[in-house]
Design an enzyme around this catalytic site. Structure first.
Site, mmCIF file in Angstrom:
data_model
loop_
_atom_site.group_PDB
_atom_site.id
_atom_site.type_symbol
_atom_site.label_atom_id
_atom_site.label_comp_id
_atom_site.label_asym_id
_atom_site.label_seq_id
_atom_site.Cartn_x
_atom_site.Cartn_y
_atom_site.Cartn_z
ATOM 1 N N ASP A 18 0.562 -0.862 0.528
ATOM 2 C CA ASP A 18 0.234 -0.163 -0.325
ATOM 3 C C ASP A 18 1.420 1.266 0.466
ATOM 4 O OD1 ASP A 18 -2.466 1.392 0.132
ATOM 5 O OD2 ASP A 18 -2.332 1.437 2.257
ATOM 6 N N ASN A 20 1.518 3.034 -2.930
ATOM 7 C CA ASN A 20 2.207 4.067 -4.063
ATOM 8 C C ASN A 20 1.134 5.020 -4.021
ATOM 9 O OD1 ASN A 20 2.872 0.960 -4.513
ATOM 10 N ND2 ASN A 20 0.803 0.345 -6.064
ATOM 11 N N ARG A 22 -0.156 7.648 -2.447
ATOM 12 C CA ARG A 22 1.092 8.903 -1.711
ATOM 13 C C ARG A 22 2.423 8.892 -2.348
ATOM 14 N NH1 ARG A 22 -1.130 5.823 3.400
ATOM 15 N NH2 ARG A 22 -1.427 4.769 1.904
ATOM 16 N N HIS A 35 2.228 3.208 -9.241
ATOM 17 C CA HIS A 35 2.326 1.864 -9.137
ATOM 18 C C HIS A 35 3.536 1.027 -9.895
ATOM 19 C CE1 HIS A 35 -1.524 2.091 -7.121
ATOM 20 N NE2 HIS A 35 -2.302 3.127 -8.345
ATOM 21 N N ARG A 69 -12.381 2.757 -7.921
ATOM 22 C CA ARG A 69 -11.093 4.037 -8.790
ATOM 23 C C ARG A 69 -12.343 4.328 -9.215
ATOM 24 N NH1 ARG A 69 -5.438 2.355 -5.689
ATOM 25 N NH2 ARG A 69 -6.002 1.697 -3.757
ATOM 26 N N LEU A 129 10.457 -20.326 -5.068
ATOM 27 C CA LEU A 129 9.269 -19.652 -4.982
ATOM 28 C C LEU A 129 8.001 -19.913 -5.600
ATOM 29 C CD1 LEU A 129 8.814 -16.923 -3.169
ATOM 30 C CD2 LEU A 129 8.555 -15.689 -4.622
HETATM 31 C C1 IPE Z 1 -5.672 -2.720 -0.451
HETATM 32 O O1 IPE Z 1 -5.233 -1.573 -0.589
HETATM 33 C C2 IPE Z 1 -5.804 -3.073 -1.716
HETATM 34 C C3 IPE Z 1 -4.592 -3.408 -2.085
HETATM 35 C C4 IPE Z 1 -3.033 -3.615 -1.583
HETATM 36 C C5 IPE Z 1 -4.453 -3.696 -3.359
HETATM 37 P P1 IPE Z 1 -6.179 -0.067 -0.203
HETATM 38 O O2 IPE Z 1 -5.574 1.368 -0.271
HETATM 39 O O3 IPE Z 1 -7.428 -0.036 -1.443
HETATM 40 O O4 IPE Z 1 -7.020 -0.502 1.028
HETATM 41 P P2 IPE Z 1 -7.864 0.710 1.980
HETATM 42 O O5 IPE Z 1 -8.843 1.021 0.442
HETATM 43 O O6 IPE Z 1 -7.175 1.728 1.841
HETATM 44 O O7 IPE Z 1 -8.844 0.022 2.644
HETATM 45 C C1 IPE Z 2 -1.639 0.754 -2.829
HETATM 46 O O1 IPE Z 2 -1.403 1.563 -3.754
HETATM 47 C C2 IPE Z 2 -1.630 -0.432 -4.251
HETATM 48 C C3 IPE Z 2 -2.982 -0.870 -4.744
HETATM 49 C C4 IPE Z 2 -3.858 -0.533 -4.060
HETATM 50 C C5 IPE Z 2 -3.426 -1.340 -6.250
HETATM 51 P P1 IPE Z 2 -2.071 2.909 -3.536
HETATM 52 O O2 IPE Z 2 -3.169 3.142 -4.902
HETATM 53 O O3 IPE Z 2 -3.818 2.064 -2.439
HETATM 54 O O4 IPE Z 2 -1.700 3.530 -2.407
HETATM 55 P P2 IPE Z 2 -2.058 4.908 -1.628
HETATM 56 O O5 IPE Z 2 -2.425 4.477 -0.549
HETATM 57 O O6 IPE Z 2 -3.144 5.916 -2.387
HETATM 58 O O7 IPE Z 2 -1.128 5.490 -1.324
HETATM 59 MG MG MG Z 3 -4.135 2.642 -0.597
#
Ligand code: IPE
Ligand code: IPE
Ligand code: MG
Length: 238
Positions: A18, A20, A22, A35, A69, A129
């Site tokens: 999580d 990416n 930010r 991403h 999204r 792996l």
């Molecule tokens: C969880 O992250 C899903 C993945 C990492 C694929 P999110 O960013 O979607 O989760 P929330 O919305 O903060 O709960």
């Molecule tokens: C995690 O990063 C990747 C996916 C959910 C696909 P985010 O896209 O959720 O990044 P933040 O949480 O907005 O920073």
């Molecule tokens: Mg996220």
């Protein structure tokens, strides 16, 4: 790769990658740049994890909730996954990695489903792996799909609901045949499961870090492993 392998003391690590978005925002870049960097980190972490002695790695790439999204972001994520499946065909041969996708793939575009099947089949006999990628994955969805398959088998008389065990039920899960994760890592400071592997993580250790996924590396993985090794897993005993 094999001769350098360490023994870090755990078999299966699950990661909610999580942060990416930010990471990109901090650099005044579009979210998709985060991403893209995140997906490069995945490739590196697969190698690092295996070299540290980890046998199973499961990462959360796209949740059943991520469809909410903006369309451009969903499309960009699907394109990255497409690319990933293609480049992994060669890489999995080289590093002996087995890849399995968990989640409901039936909602993905037909060409992506085909690339997934191709990669899964071509890597099925690899013994390095065991890498699981969760795409259109939701834990509640997985449990419901398992329950549906079970109900169908019960209706056909193949299983007896009265005698069903947890082990038998688990065979209907996407992650069947492999042990539950020992350790869950979530990056970017959030402390929630977001629907990731609720059944499988029931007794896992949880490690949270503020590091954003695109900045995650082998050193951070080693910190998480050190945390795991400092814990006393009691499984309800004393
Ligand atoms: C969880 O992250 C899903 C993945 C990492 C694929 P999110 O960013 O979607 O989760 P929330 O919305 O903060 O709960
Ligand atoms: C995690 O990063 C990747 C996916 C959910 C696909 P985010 O896209 O959720 O990044 P933040 O949480 O907005 O920073
Ligand atoms: Mg996220």
């Amino acid at each position: 790769m094999a001769e350098e392998r360490e023994n870090c003391g755990l078999q299966h690590v699950a990661i909610i990658m999580d942060g990416n978005g930010r990471w990109a925002k901090k650099r005044f870049l579009p979210r998709n740049a985060g991403h893209a960097q995140g997906s490069r980190v995945v490739e590196q972490i697969c190698e690092d994890a295996y070299n540290l002695g980890i046998k199973y790695l499961t990462i959360y790439a796209f949740s059943t909730e991520n469809w909410t999204r903006p369309k451009e972001e969903v499309d960009a994520l699907m394109d990255l996954l497409r690319k990933y499946m293609k480049t992994s065909l060669e890489r999995s041969k080289k590093n002996n990695m087995r890849v399995r996708v968990i989640g409901d793939v039936s909602r993905l575009d037909a060409d992506l489903q085909e690339s997934i099947r191709e990669l899964e089949q071509s890597s099925a006999n690899n013994t390095g792996l065991f890498f699981q990628v969760a795409i259109n994955y939701g834990g509640r969805d997985e449990i419901l799909r398992a329950a549906k398959k079970l109900a169908q088998d019960a209706a056909k008389g193949k299983v007896s609901p009265e005698q069903l065990t947890q082990e038998q039920f688990y065979r209907y899960f996407d992650t069947a045949d492999i042990p539950y994760p020992d350790l869950l890592i979530r990056t970017s400071g959030e402390k929630r499961l977001s629907n990731f592997l609720p059944w499988q993580l029931a007794y896992s250790e949880f490690y949270f870090t503020d590091v954003l996924w695109p900045d995650f590396n082998k050193k951070e993985l080693q910190k998480a492993i050190a945390y795991y090794n400092s814990r006393d897993r009691r499984f309800g005993g004393i």
